[in-house]
Design a protein around this motif. Structure first.
Motif, PDB file in Angstrom:
ATOM      1  N   GLY A   3       0.453  -1.189   0.438  1.00  0.00           N
ATOM      2  CA  GLY A   3       0.172  -0.039  -0.225  1.00  0.00           C
ATOM      3  C   GLY A   3       0.700   1.356  -0.059  1.00  0.00           C
ATOM      4  O   GLY A   3       1.426   1.035  -0.669  1.00  0.00           O
ATOM      5  N   GLN A   4       0.277   2.070   0.641  1.00  0.00           N
ATOM      6  CA  GLN A   4       1.017   4.236   0.839  1.00  0.00           C
ATOM      7  C   GLN A   4       2.971   3.579   0.874  1.00  0.00           C
ATOM      8  O   GLN A   4       3.003   4.161   0.529  1.00  0.00           O
ATOM      9  CB  GLN A   4      -0.185   4.764   1.720  1.00  0.00           C
ATOM     10  CG  GLN A   4       0.406   6.273   0.894  1.00  0.00           C
ATOM     11  CD  GLN A   4       0.287   6.228  -0.057  1.00  0.00           C
ATOM     12  OE1 GLN A   4      -0.650   6.033  -0.926  1.00  0.00           O
ATOM     13  NE2 GLN A   4       0.995   7.157  -1.266  1.00  0.00           N
ATOM     14  N   GLU A   5       3.062   2.839   1.945  1.00  0.00           N
ATOM     15  CA  GLU A   5       4.052   3.241   2.559  1.00  0.00           C
ATOM     16  C   GLU A   5       5.082   2.632   0.800  1.00  0.00           C
ATOM     17  O   GLU A   5       5.762   3.210   0.750  1.00  0.00           O
ATOM     18  CB  GLU A   5       5.133   1.730   3.569  1.00  0.00           C
ATOM     19  CG  GLU A   5       5.958   2.442   4.006  1.00  0.00           C
ATOM     20  CD  GLU A   5       6.103   1.636   5.221  1.00  0.00           C
ATOM     21  OE1 GLU A   5       6.312   2.124   6.031  1.00  0.00           O
ATOM     22  OE2 GLU A   5       6.563   0.356   5.041  1.00  0.00           O
ATOM     23  N   ALA A   6       4.526   1.431   1.131  1.00  0.00           N
ATOM     24  CA  ALA A   6       5.648   0.695  -0.643  1.00  0.00           C
ATOM     25  C   ALA A   6       5.760   1.806  -1.703  1.00  0.00           C
ATOM     26  O   ALA A   6       6.273   2.234  -2.125  1.00  0.00           O
ATOM     27  CB  ALA A   6       5.148  -1.451  -0.805  1.00  0.00           C
ATOM     28  N   VAL A   7       4.735   2.093  -2.064  1.00  0.00           N
ATOM     29  CA  VAL A   7       4.130   2.592  -3.048  1.00  0.00           C
ATOM     30  C   VAL A   7       5.511   4.641  -3.064  1.00  0.00           C
ATOM     31  O   VAL A   7       5.524   4.368  -4.019  1.00  0.00           O
ATOM     32  CB  VAL A   7       2.157   3.323  -3.211  1.00  0.00           C
ATOM     33  CG1 VAL A   7       2.345   4.235  -4.455  1.00  0.00           C
ATOM     34  CG2 VAL A   7       1.965   2.481  -3.619  1.00  0.00           C
ATOM     35  N   GLU A  31       4.606  -6.911  -3.546  1.00  0.00           N
ATOM     36  CA  GLU A  31       4.675  -6.541  -5.418  1.00  0.00           C
ATOM     37  C   GLU A  31       3.334  -5.853  -5.634  1.00  0.00           C
ATOM     38  O   GLU A  31       3.961  -5.408  -6.394  1.00  0.00           O
ATOM     39  CB  GLU A  31       4.483  -8.273  -5.716  1.00  0.00           C
ATOM     40  CG  GLU A  31       5.484  -8.574  -5.171  1.00  0.00           C
ATOM     41  CD  GLU A  31       5.067 -10.372  -5.664  1.00  0.00           C
ATOM     42  OE1 GLU A  31       5.791 -10.933  -6.369  1.00  0.00           O
ATOM     43  OE2 GLU A  31       3.974 -11.117  -5.181  1.00  0.00           O
ATOM     44  N   GLU A  32       2.365  -5.809  -5.122  1.00  0.00           N
ATOM     45  CA  GLU A  32       1.202  -5.244  -5.548  1.00  0.00           C
ATOM     46  C   GLU A  32       1.193  -3.281  -5.334  1.00  0.00           C
ATOM     47  O   GLU A  32       1.213  -2.765  -6.700  1.00  0.00           O
ATOM     48  CB  GLU A  32       0.069  -5.027  -4.874  1.00  0.00           C
ATOM     49  CG  GLU A  32      -0.470  -6.156  -5.176  1.00  0.00           C
ATOM     50  CD  GLU A  32      -2.370  -6.856  -4.405  1.00  0.00           C
ATOM     51  OE1 GLU A  32      -2.446  -6.540  -3.112  1.00  0.00           O
ATOM     52  OE2 GLU A  32      -2.870  -7.599  -5.384  1.00  0.00           O
ATOM     53  N   GLY A  33       2.181  -3.173  -4.130  1.00  0.00           N
ATOM     54  CA  GLY A  33       2.373  -2.121  -4.131  1.00  0.00           C
ATOM     55  C   GLY A  33       3.225  -1.169  -5.213  1.00  0.00           C
ATOM     56  O   GLY A  33       3.896  -0.470  -5.531  1.00  0.00           O
ATOM     57  N   VAL A  34       4.151  -2.118  -5.135  1.00  0.00           N
ATOM     58  CA  VAL A  34       5.962  -2.122  -6.112  1.00  0.00           C
ATOM     59  C   VAL A  34       4.996  -2.017  -7.399  1.00  0.00           C
ATOM     60  O   VAL A  34       5.020  -1.079  -7.633  1.00  0.00           O
ATOM     61  CB  VAL A  34       6.762  -2.874  -6.190  1.00  0.00           C
ATOM     62  CG1 VAL A  34       7.148  -3.100  -7.309  1.00  0.00           C
ATOM     63  CG2 VAL A  34       7.536  -3.398  -5.243  1.00  0.00           C
TER      64      VAL A  34
END
Length: 278
Positions: free
Chosen positions: A29-33, A56-59
């Motif tokens: 989510g937001q942190e990874a994005v 992986e979704e955030g990446v």
């Protein structure tokens, strides 16, 4: 190695950035994005994730939103222990690709050898198939020791292009590094800063002062000069910037030797011969 986009050439001719961002323990989510977008903005082109990191979704979202030509990026993910085996690896790869939202992957790794499970050869055959099908540009392993590599290479078609292992001044894995060099397997460091445990080491502090750099910068520069690809993790843009600011100085031979001599064969992560968690 002139800048963040400088690359190592793998034994199949694919170019892999010497320096990248690891996203271990980043919240999806937001942190990874935000972290991945910050890294791309700073000039990072290599992002390293894994199915077990659950981000992986955030990446993938960050890559989609940043709108950078796909061929400029180098994206790595890994097949987790519970997914090992031929068919299960093929299914895990499809799942990872769906989450990342990508048409092809730059590097796919077997995350751990899992000696008790004894499935890494089957898993590797799945990676070879995906590679031959053109779905992955390079394939490799992670946390493999010399004997795991020798066993795998005794009957594989394609020699791994990369071996990503724990590597830092307290764990230099010289025998493994020499073996990888001899077999044209690119060594890559995870946990290059030993999870922060090296930042107050007196020898490293002294060397850092000499070059007017931080201890982290000295260690990351040492990685590169040892021809080891490195992927420090950070969610803070200022730290990412500092980590990457290592292309304007060079450690002298004497200081490289001093850092090499800090080795104690000490790990912060599990021993690959004993780690069998699914």
């Amino acid at each position: 190695m002139k800048n963040l986009q400088s690359t190592a050439t793998l034994h199949n001719g694919v170019e892999m950035p010497w320096f990248g961002l690891g996203v271990f323990k980043m919240q999806d989510g937001q942190e990874a994005v935000s972290a991945v977008k910050s890294a791309l903005e700073l000039g990072y082109r290599s992002i390293d994730t894994a199915s077990v990191y659950r981000n992986e979704e955030g990446v993938g979202q960050a890559i989609a939103e940043f709108s950078i030509p796909r061929e400029e990026l180098f994206i790595t993910t890994k097949v987790w222990n519970s997914e090992q085996g031929y068919e299960t690896t093929l299914a895990a790869f499809d799942e990872s690709m769906k989450k990342l939202g990508l048409d092809y992957l730059d590097l796919y790794l077997v995350h751990w050898p899992m000696p008790e499970k004894g499935k890494y050869k089957e898993t590797w055959k799945a990676l070879e198939k995906l590679y031959k099908d053109g779905r992955i540009r390079a394939i490799g392993v992670s946390n493999f020791q010399v004997h795991h590599l020798e066993d795998l290479m005794s009957d594989c078609e394609i020699v791994p292009m990369v071996n990503q292992v724990e590597y830092h001044p307290r764990l230099t894995q010289k025998e493994l590094h020499d073996f990888c060099k001899k077999n044209k397997i690119q060594l890559e460091a995870w946990s290059p800063l030993m999870q922060g445990q090296l930042l107050d080491d007196p020898t490293l502090m002294e060397i850092a002062n000499k070059y007017n750099k931080s201890v982290a910068q000295v260690i990351l520069r040492w990685d590169l000069q040892n021809e080891v690809v490195t992927i420090p993790k950070s969610v803070k843009p200022e730290r990412m910037k500092e980590n990457a600011d290592i292309f304007d100085f060079e450690l002298c031979t004497e200081d490289m030797k001093k850092i090499n001599s800090l080795n104690e064969d000490r790990r912060v992560g599990p021993n690959p011969d004993e780690f069998n968690r699914e």
